[in-house]
Design a protein around this motif. Structure first.
Motif, short mmCIF file in Angstrom:
data_model
loop_
_atom_site.label_atom_id
_atom_site.label_comp_id
_atom_site.label_asym_id
_atom_site.label_seq_id
_atom_site.Cartn_x
_atom_site.Cartn_y
_atom_site.Cartn_z
N SER A 110 91.60 44.41 118.19
CA SER A 110 90.18 44.43 118.54
C SER A 110 89.29 43.99 117.39
CB SER A 110 89.78 45.82 119.00
OG SER A 110 89.81 46.75 117.93
N PHE B 120 87.77 38.30 119.65
CA PHE B 120 87.42 39.29 120.66
C PHE B 120 86.02 39.88 120.44
CE2 PHE B 120 92.09 39.48 120.40
CZ PHE B 120 92.39 39.16 121.71
N ARG C 220 82.27 47.11 114.18
CA ARG C 220 83.41 46.88 115.07
C ARG C 220 84.70 46.78 114.27
NH1 ARG C 220 84.64 43.01 117.49
NH2 ARG C 220 85.44 43.79 119.47
#
Length: 354
Positions: A65, A70, A224
């Protein structure tokens, strides 16, 4: 880049939650390791493989991820624009990067939201999805963006907690692994709280002072990466703990007195069963004529062999030397043999009559 303030935030958030758990576990581990010997190492139990595989998949997904492919598109990086770049120029550059040279519907929805510097700062803080789809968010009330972003921030942590709970459940991996459940959930919840705290305490107007594109802090995209790496590190950490404890390499919890008593009784029951089987075999040998003749022949042959051995000069001289030098106490040997034989043939006493 991780700053000192970020590390302080992590310590002040996770410290009060994790430190008491670690101290309590260390004290209990020291007490149990001193009171009982450490068991031997063993291969990984079959049920523990399910837990390790689940943690490996969670760790792998968390790492994947963090890959840029992504992540949502960052239009400031895609168009190489500054924060102060006019809106028309910004989206004109962005349209040139599109397949047909025209803006997509999502770009058209985002364009009026980025007309102001505040909107662009909020974009870098909470990402494109929040600014594009939030129906109640307003730039003059920045907390509305935080409220809309919180479910998406918590979603990876909730999935992570579900994976940790499943990997440390007694139904999946057994009792030995379930003792890590509380600590794993505490650390997973601590990551979620830390993530929310760092997002809520971030100064969303910090980018308004950046004059160059290189000076922009892409907070949403940075978080993230941090989020995925933190989840992967925690999964790897608990996978290592589970592997070490399940193979008795570390963090061994010795059995309780009741468990040791139960294991001793099971061993005694097994010995009793084998002795009963030997008695049955002996009974069959004595009652069957063919077996009885073979048994008698064996013992006669054994007596002859031992008699021949004892008649040899070297053996006889060795026996005389041992008896004459006092290395063998014949009286003590006779007493031990008498005590042993009496213990075998003596009938057990009734404790109620003693």
């Amino acid at each position: 880049m991780v700053t000192i303030s970020t590390l302080k935030t992590l310590l002040f958030t996770l410290g009060p939650i994790a430190l008491p758990q670690l101290i309590s576990y260390y004290r209990s581990y020291r007490t149990k390791s001193v009171s009982a010997p450490a068991p031997k190492r063993r291969p990984v139990p079959h049920r523990v493989y399910s837990s390790l595989n689940l943690l490996f998949c969670s760790c792998l997904l968390a790492l994947v991820s963090t890959f840029p492919i992504f992540a949502p598109e960052n239009i400031f990086i895609a168009s190489s624009s500054r924060l102060q770049t006019p809106n028309d120029v910004l989206f004109s550059r962005l349209g040139q990067n599109r397949p047909q040279g025209t803006l997509m519907p999502e770009d058209e929805m985002l364009k009026p939201r980025l007309a102001s510097i505040d909107g662009r700062c909020l974009y870098l803080t909470y990402g494109p999805n929040v600014l594009t789809h939030c129906p109640f968010c307003r730039s003059d009330e920045p907390l509305t963006y935080l409220y809309y972003a919180l479910p998406m921030i918590l979603l990876p942590h909730l999935l992570h907690l579900f994976a940790l709970g499943a990997a440390t459940s007694s139904a999946v991996a057994g009792k030995d692994v379930s003792r890590w459940r509380t600590l794993a959930v505490v650390f997973g919840a601590g990551l979620a709280v830390t993530d929310c705290y760092m997002t809520a305490s971030y100064d969303w107007k910090a980018n308004s002072r950046a004059l160059r594109a290189e000076d922009l802090d892409h907070f949403f995209w940075r978080m993230r990466v941090y989020r995925g790496l933190a989840i992967a590190v925690e999964d790897a950490l608990f996978a290592g703990l589970i592997w070490a404890s399940s193979t008795n390499r570390a963090f061994v919890v010795p059995p309780t007195p009741s468990e040791r008593t139960e294991m001793a009784l099971q061993k005694l029951e097994g010995v009793r069963g084998r002795l009963g089987a030997i008695g049955v075999v002996r009974n069959v040998v004595v009652r069957d004529e063919v077996f009885r003749r073979k048994d008698d022949a064996y013992w006669r042959r054994d007596g002859q062999v031992m008699s021949e051995v004892m008649d040899e000069r070297e053996v006889a001289e060795g026996v005389r030397n041992a008896l004459g030098s006092g290395r063998i106490n014949v009286t003590m040997v006779e007493e031990e043999a008498k005590t042993y034989s009496e213990g075998i043939i003596a009938s057990p006493k009734n404790p109620l009559q003693s």
